[in-house]
Motif scaffolding. Sequence first.
Motif, mmCIF file in Angstrom:
data_model
loop_
_atom_site.group_PDB
_atom_site.id
_atom_site.type_symbol
_atom_site.label_atom_id
_atom_site.label_comp_id
_atom_site.label_asym_id
_atom_site.label_seq_id
_atom_site.Cartn_x
_atom_site.Cartn_y
_atom_site.Cartn_z
ATOM 1 N N ASN A 46 17.949 49.998 53.857
ATOM 2 C CA ASN A 46 16.881 49.422 54.689
ATOM 3 C C ASN A 46 16.228 48.227 54.007
ATOM 4 O O ASN A 46 15.887 47.242 54.661
ATOM 5 C CB ASN A 46 15.835 50.486 55.025
ATOM 6 N N SER A 47 16.062 48.305 52.685
ATOM 7 C CA SER A 47 15.487 47.179 51.939
ATOM 8 C C SER A 47 16.393 45.955 52.013
ATOM 9 O O SER A 47 15.912 44.829 52.191
ATOM 10 C CB SER A 47 15.274 47.566 50.476
ATOM 11 N N LEU A 48 17.693 46.180 51.896
ATOM 12 C CA LEU A 48 18.639 45.057 51.985
ATOM 13 C C LEU A 48 18.616 44.444 53.377
ATOM 14 O O LEU A 48 18.653 43.216 53.515
ATOM 15 C CB LEU A 48 20.042 45.523 51.614
ATOM 16 N N ASP A 49 18.547 45.282 54.398
ATOM 17 C CA ASP A 49 18.449 44.750 55.772
ATOM 18 C C ASP A 49 17.182 43.924 55.943
ATOM 19 O O ASP A 49 17.194 42.882 56.595
ATOM 20 C CB ASP A 49 18.473 45.892 56.792
ATOM 21 N N ARG A 69 22.056 32.603 49.895
ATOM 22 C CA ARG A 69 23.011 33.594 49.373
ATOM 23 C C ARG A 69 22.483 35.030 49.492
ATOM 24 O O ARG A 69 23.019 35.943 48.886
ATOM 25 C CB ARG A 69 23.337 33.269 47.908
ATOM 26 N N ARG A 70 21.452 35.235 50.302
ATOM 27 C CA ARG A 70 20.858 36.565 50.404
ATOM 28 C C ARG A 70 21.826 37.593 50.995
ATOM 29 O O ARG A 70 21.828 38.749 50.578
ATOM 30 C CB ARG A 70 19.549 36.517 51.187
ATOM 31 N N ASP A 74 25.566 42.246 50.094
ATOM 32 C CA ASP A 74 26.932 42.779 50.031
ATOM 33 C C ASP A 74 27.296 43.221 48.617
ATOM 34 O O ASP A 74 27.940 44.258 48.431
ATOM 35 C CB ASP A 74 27.939 41.736 50.516
ATOM 36 N N LEU A 75 26.877 42.465 47.619
ATOM 37 C CA LEU A 75 27.167 42.814 46.230
ATOM 38 C C LEU A 75 26.421 44.083 45.801
ATOM 39 O O LEU A 75 26.964 44.919 45.067
ATOM 40 C CB LEU A 75 26.820 41.651 45.294
ATOM 41 N N VAL A 76 25.192 44.229 46.259
ATOM 42 C CA VAL A 76 24.426 45.447 45.942
ATOM 43 C C VAL A 76 25.118 46.656 46.568
ATOM 44 O O VAL A 76 25.313 47.680 45.906
ATOM 45 C CB VAL A 76 22.963 45.349 46.434
ATOM 46 N N LYS A 118 29.481 50.845 54.339
ATOM 47 C CA LYS A 118 28.037 50.636 54.250
ATOM 48 C C LYS A 118 27.289 51.867 54.759
ATOM 49 O O LYS A 118 26.288 52.272 54.173
ATOM 50 C CB LYS A 118 27.669 49.395 55.067
ATOM 51 N N GLU A 119 27.791 52.497 55.798
ATOM 52 C CA GLU A 119 27.150 53.675 56.374
ATOM 53 C C GLU A 119 27.114 54.836 55.383
ATOM 54 O O GLU A 119 26.251 55.708 55.455
ATOM 55 C CB GLU A 119 27.867 54.107 57.659
#
Length: 147
Positions: A20-23, A65-66, A71-73, A8-9
């Motif tokens: 950042n958007s996913l977080d 399921r967010r 994770d999928l993105v 992820k990093e």
Amino acid sequence: LLDMPVRKEDLLQVDAFCLNSLDSIISLPKETFDEFETYFCASLSNGSVVELIPNGTAIRVPYSRREEYADLVIKARLSEGDMQIEAVKRGLFKAIPTDTYSLFPWEEVEEDICGLHTIDISVLTVSYTHLTLPTIHLVQIFVVAAS
């Protein structure tokens, strides 16, 4: 190139905004999350859209399921260059034995292939004093390089 797993990093290095958007999506309260229409698809760096699950462009991401969506993105973004990396590996390892580089950490392999991140002007000056350029041109080149 060395078959090390991507993390992820690693996405943070190439697309911090996406990460950042996913977080942010993960931390949204349910009421706020439900105001957005998020589907199981993602935009890649070339602008194309990929479905994260079958028929993902038509399936809305429920709040429950967010995290799976995030994770999928991440997985899609980290794997979007796989074909290109494999092509580079095939070409590189035609010239360099694969088992040679499996003995070294990636940082050493990067330096061996790409060279140092910095240039020592004094070494460069010594290395190129044999050129037939007029001295004034060499001096100007090294002055510019040193600044």
